[in-house]
Design an enzyme around this catalytic site. Structure first.
Site, PDB file in Angstrom:
ATOM      1  N   GLU A 226       0.817  -1.209   0.000  1.00 26.65           N
ATOM      2  CA  GLU A 226       0.000   0.000   0.000  1.00 26.65           C
ATOM      3  C   GLU A 226       0.852   1.260   0.000  1.00 26.65           C
ATOM      4  OE1 GLU A 226      -4.102   0.859   0.872  1.00 26.65           O
ATOM      5  OE2 GLU A 226      -3.014   0.394  -0.957  1.00 26.65           O
TER       6      GLU A 226
ATOM      7  N   THR B  44      -5.435   9.099  -3.434  1.00 25.28           N
ATOM      8  CA  THR B  44      -5.219   8.934  -2.002  1.00 25.28           C
ATOM      9  C   THR B  44      -4.307  10.029  -1.458  1.00 25.28           C
ATOM     10  OG1 THR B  44      -5.495   6.540  -2.194  1.00 25.28           O
ATOM     11  CG2 THR B  44      -4.387   7.350  -0.220  1.00 25.28           C
TER      12      THR B  44
END
Length: 295
Positions: free
Chosen positions: A120, A168
């Protein structure tokens, strides 16, 4: 060869920024792995043209490296990137489960969470586990520095995804650096209510506990039409509505009987501001499922 179905997720749930997450029954990524001298990645499916296949730039490449498990990895994307539904996390989670089994590393699902979180970090810049944890473990998860707590639940949800994107990194950029004591106290109370609701499979408590006045208002400004969608979902019967992860996906918690009406209302609300969208009528569900090759 091994195959894993890794579910989409919704993180934060309003009051649980960087802590809460749930696995969704649909959509999902399908990851296939096969031993190889060095890691090669092939990506197909939703938004695959935007996903790098270079192992150094792909979430699953970091996972393969962390597990010392080189493989030919095929990712069929069912979860569009930049959706707020844990697209990169699902790929990382699925690869961690698959490669752990392929190379018989013997790690538990809980031990795979920080490994998948390393993947991630390729996307978000930091190794957050609030999406990879539910994708691996399923259900509702609480991520802290001490580890992960998981609760099985089957809360009904609608995840509405507009044809827009929010990165993000951009969504993290609007998070405030401080908050008033009143806001913190209110958020702690809401997060506690949501947690109890999950343990009881109670959509009323979960919905009530999703309210957040610290992070969510900053992120809704990045999503065109959010206020209309939020209002429409509540009017159609949702018990709570919030941004899914970093957005632009919007998550509504509800009773089973209201799913169809809520999905239609959310799509219509986005359509009223000239944004196409699709809605997933689903439930909080299981984590990554492994399908060994039986040929």
């Amino acid at each position: 060869m091994l195959t894993v179905r890794a579910p989409a997720t919704s993180a934060n749930l309003g009051s649980g920024f960087d802590v809460f997450g749930v696995a969704l029954g649909t959509p999902a990524d399908v990851i296939r792995v096969e031993r190889a001298p060095e890691t090669r990645i092939t990506v197909t499916g939703a938004g695959s043209q935007y996903i790098p296949e270079d192992p150094d730039q792909n979430t699953v490449g970091a996972v393969a490296d962390a597990l010392d498990a080189p493989a030919h990895i095929k990712i069929d994307k069912g979860i569009r990137p930049s959706s707020g539904l844990g697209s990169s996390a699902a790929s990382a989670a699925g690869a961690a489960v698959a490669l752990n089994a392929l190379y018989d590393r013997g790690l538990s699902r809980e031990e795979l969470v920080p490994i998948a979180a390393k993947g991630e970090a390729i996307v978000s810049g930091e190794a957050h586990a609030d999406n990879v944890a539910p994708s691996i473990l399923g259900g509702f998860t609480i991520v802290t520095d001490d580890g992960v707590t998981q609760v099985d639940t089957s809360i009904s949800v609608v995840a509405c995804l507009p044809e827009t994107t929010v990165s993000t990194r951009d969504a993290r950029g609007v998070v405030p650096g401080s908050a008033s004591l009143d806001d913190v106290v209110a958020t702690v109370g809401n997060a506690s209510t949501l947690t109890v609701g999950m343990t009881r499979d109670d959509p009323e408590l979960v919905g009530r506990g999703m309210n957040d006045s610290i992070v969510t208002p900053q992120r809704t400004a990045l999503i065109d039409g959010y206020d209309r969608v939020h209002e429409a979902a509540l009017e159609a019967g949702a018990t709570g509505v919030t941004v899914s992860g970093a957005g632009p996906g919007v998550l509504a918690v509800c009773h089973d009987r209201d799913q169809n009406a809520i999905a239609g209302a959310m799509i219509d609300a986005f359509d009223s501001v000239d944004i196409e969208s699709r809605a997933y009528q689903t439930h909080v569900s299981e984590g990554a499922r492994l399908y060994p090759d039986r040929s």
